[in-house]
Enzyme design. Structure first.
Site, PDB file in Angstrom:
ATOM      1  N   ALA A  32       0.864  -1.192   0.000  1.00  0.00           N
ATOM      2  CA  ALA A  32       0.000   0.000   0.000  1.00  0.00           C
ATOM      3  C   ALA A  32       0.899   1.240   0.000  1.00  0.00           C
ATOM      4  CB  ALA A  32      -0.978  -0.006   1.171  1.00  0.00           C
ATOM      5  N   HIS A  34       2.954   4.606  -0.422  1.00  0.00           N
ATOM      6  CA  HIS A  34       2.587   6.017  -0.530  1.00  0.00           C
ATOM      7  C   HIS A  34       3.860   6.853  -0.598  1.00  0.00           C
ATOM      8  CE1 HIS A  34       3.596   6.041   3.700  1.00  0.00           C
ATOM      9  NE2 HIS A  34       2.617   5.194   3.983  1.00  0.00           N
ATOM     10  N   GLY A  36       5.530   8.360   1.588  1.00  0.00           N
ATOM     11  CA  GLY A  36       6.494   8.032   2.635  1.00  0.00           C
ATOM     12  C   GLY A  36       7.424   6.916   2.171  1.00  0.00           C
ATOM     13  N   HIS A  37       6.830   5.874   1.607  1.00  0.00           N
ATOM     14  CA  HIS A  37       7.640   4.762   1.087  1.00  0.00           C
ATOM     15  C   HIS A  37       8.536   5.242  -0.060  1.00  0.00           C
ATOM     16  CE1 HIS A  37       3.976   2.514   2.682  1.00  0.00           C
ATOM     17  NE2 HIS A  37       4.949   1.993   3.382  1.00  0.00           N
ATOM     18  N   GLN A  61       3.206  -9.774  13.280  1.00  0.00           N
ATOM     19  CA  GLN A  61       3.229  -8.525  14.040  1.00  0.00           C
ATOM     20  C   GLN A  61       1.844  -7.962  14.312  1.00  0.00           C
ATOM     21  OE1 GLN A  61       5.632  -6.573  10.876  1.00  0.00           O
ATOM     22  NE2 GLN A  61       4.380  -4.779  11.260  1.00  0.00           N
ATOM     23  N   LYS A 149       8.979   7.556  11.259  1.00  0.00           N
ATOM     24  CA  LYS A 149       7.564   7.537  11.636  1.00  0.00           C
ATOM     25  C   LYS A 149       7.321   6.441  12.671  1.00  0.00           C
ATOM     26  CE  LYS A 149       2.917   7.312  10.726  1.00  0.00           C
ATOM     27  NZ  LYS A 149       2.639   5.913  10.759  1.00  0.00           N
ATOM     28  N   ASP A 150       7.987   5.283  12.493  1.00  0.00           N
ATOM     29  CA  ASP A 150       7.903   4.177  13.446  1.00  0.00           C
ATOM     30  C   ASP A 150       9.185   4.205  14.283  1.00  0.00           C
ATOM     31  OD1 ASP A 150       5.396   2.573  12.463  1.00  0.00           O
ATOM     32  OD2 ASP A 150       6.504   3.137  10.671  1.00  0.00           O
ATOM     33  N   VAL A 176       7.260  11.651   6.256  1.00  0.00           N
ATOM     34  CA  VAL A 176       6.589  12.442   5.218  1.00  0.00           C
ATOM     35  C   VAL A 176       5.160  12.717   5.675  1.00  0.00           C
ATOM     36  CG1 VAL A 176       5.846  12.501   2.812  1.00  0.00           C
ATOM     37  CG2 VAL A 176       8.032  11.447   3.427  1.00  0.00           C
ATOM     38  N   SER A 186      -0.393   3.976   5.497  1.00  0.00           N
ATOM     39  CA  SER A 186      -1.266   3.121   4.682  1.00  0.00           C
ATOM     40  C   SER A 186      -2.657   3.055   5.291  1.00  0.00           C
ATOM     41  CB  SER A 186      -0.679   1.710   4.589  1.00  0.00           C
ATOM     42  OG  SER A 186       0.618   1.757   4.052  1.00  0.00           O
TER      43      SER A 186
HETATM   44  P1  AMP Z   1       4.793   0.011   6.508  1.00  0.00           P
HETATM   45  O1  AMP Z   1       4.544  -0.381   5.082  1.00  0.00           O
HETATM   46  O2  AMP Z   1       3.738   0.890   7.084  1.00  0.00           O
HETATM   47  O3  AMP Z   1       5.173  -1.161   7.383  1.00  0.00           O
HETATM   48  O4  AMP Z   1       6.069   0.939   6.471  1.00  0.00           O
HETATM   49  C1  AMP Z   1       7.239   0.558   5.791  1.00  0.00           C
HETATM   50  C2  AMP Z   1       8.314   1.566   6.098  1.00  0.00           C
HETATM   51  O5  AMP Z   1       7.874   2.855   5.684  1.00  0.00           O
HETATM   52  C3  AMP Z   1       8.626   1.667   7.593  1.00  0.00           C
HETATM   53  O6  AMP Z   1      10.027   1.789   7.760  1.00  0.00           O
HETATM   54  C4  AMP Z   1       7.898   2.918   8.002  1.00  0.00           C
HETATM   55  O7  AMP Z   1       8.498   3.563   9.107  1.00  0.00           O
HETATM   56  C5  AMP Z   1       8.021   3.765   6.751  1.00  0.00           C
HETATM   57  N1  AMP Z   1       6.968   4.793   6.704  1.00  0.00           N
HETATM   58  C6  AMP Z   1       5.641   4.619   6.873  1.00  0.00           C
HETATM   59  N2  AMP Z   1       5.003   5.822   6.808  1.00  0.00           N
HETATM   60  C7  AMP Z   1       5.967   6.758   6.609  1.00  0.00           C
HETATM   61  C8  AMP Z   1       5.961   8.189   6.470  1.00  0.00           C
HETATM   62  N3  AMP Z   1       4.826   8.894   6.524  1.00  0.00           N
HETATM   63  N4  AMP Z   1       7.139   8.804   6.279  1.00  0.00           N
HETATM   64  C9  AMP Z   1       8.302   8.109   6.229  1.00  0.00           C
HETATM   65  N5  AMP Z   1       8.377   6.771   6.345  1.00  0.00           N
HETATM   66  C10 AMP Z   1       7.224   6.092   6.540  1.00  0.00           C
END
Ligand code: AMP
Length: 282
Positions: A32, A34, A36-37, A61, A149-150, A176, A186
């Site tokens: 998903a 965006h 940020g990714h 998780q 973010k995490d 972001v 997401s």
């Molecule tokens: P996720 O797909 O949500 O597990 O996130 C994958 C990676 O993208 C993780 O390292 C998150 O910390 C990072 N991530 C998620 N949202 C953002 C964001 N808004 N800005 C920067 N990195 C992000």
């Protein structure tokens, strides 16, 4: 160049041969994808010759009461994002491949995995670290990029890399946000317009807090915004507001000097959101 999609170790090994030698960066995601990714992928590209992205919604998780089954899965769109960003390899294994029924051994996040976010999601960080270690062993990157973010996840991955001597460099990437401050996630696609208005109080609270000079003032300013949002429609249901030491996630003392992470987690309707900012004291 077309992106190579691999689903298991054999396909990864073929892909690695095709990519040739050079530094490989990995951006682990649950899909998903965006902006940020995308920013993580771009940062990865600055630190390596080739970028790989993993797309895997990790069942380990998620607790039974969490949103694993309704987590967004948009694989074809994600592939297009990867293609646009010049990603060379996408690793998208099945859950059956990653977790054999007879598996026994997993990673423990220790005490640091049981505080702050971990206190609200028991077992979550064990699941995160286990999948990240498996992804590292399968893809064998030189460098891996994670979002700030995490923040607790990033801190724990750094700890795992140090404690278990992992031969991979860990990079953190800035959060972001939407123009109004909402951190991209997401899970934002679940928010109605009214939900979103309430959700905005997370980043507003962090902003208000981080403009103050001392730890008690930071906590109080952030809490005032969150308390007001608890009376909004729909209400903000706060899990925690924490002001912690960035590497250990333990609460900082009132006289703290240096960086701290102001972290928040809350639910709006059925959607749970987290956010954080770094605050510098002294
Ligand atoms: P996720 O797909 O949500 O597990 O996130 C994958 C990676 O993208 C993780 O390292 C998150 O910390 C990072 N991530 C998620 N949202 C953002 C964001 N808004 N800005 C920067 N990195 C992000």
């Amino acid at each position: 160049m077309d992106v190579i999609v691999a689903g298991d170790r054999a396909e990864l090994d073929v892909a690695r041969t095709e990519l040739g030698v050079g530094r490989l960066a990995l951006v682990p995601t649950m899909g998903a994808l965006h902006e940020g990714h995308r920013s993580l992928i771009r940062l990865a590209g600055e630190h390596a010759d080739q970028v790989a992205v993993s797309i895997f919604v990790n069942p380990l998780q998620f607790a039974p009461n969490e949103d694993f089954s309704r987590y967004p899965r948009t694989f074809m769109d994600d592939l297009e994002v990867c293609q646009e960003e010049g990603v060379r390899l996408v690793f998208a294994p099945s859950a059956d491949y990653m977790y054999r029924p007879d598996r026994q051994v997993s990673v423990s996040a220790g005490e640091m995995g049981a505080i702050v976010e971990g206190a609200f999601r028991p077992g979550h960080f064990d699941g995160v670290l286990t999948v990240v270690l498996k992804l590292f062993n399968l893809v064998r990157p030189d460098v891996a990029v994670f979002g700030r973010k995490d923040a607790q996840q990033l801190a724990l991955i750094r700890r795992m890399a140090a404690d278990l001597d992992l031969p991979v460099e860990i990079l953190g990437a800035p959060t972001v946000r939407e123009p109004d401050g909402l951190a991209l996630s997401s899970r934002n696609r679940y928010l109605s317009a009214a939900d979103r208005a309430t959700a905005l109080s997370l980043s507003t609270a962090l902003n208000e807090g981080s403009s103050r000079a001392t730890p008690p003032e930071v906590r109080q300013a952030a809490r005032e915004v969150l308390d007001a949002a608890a009376h909004a429609d729909p209400p903000l249901l706060l899990d925690y507001l924490a002001l912690v030491e960035p590497a250990t996630f333990t609460e900082i003392p009132d006289g703290h000097v240096g960086d701290a992470v102001l972290a928040v987690a809350a639910r709006v309707g059925t959607t749970r959101l987290i956010d954080n900012v770094v605050v510098t004291f002294g």
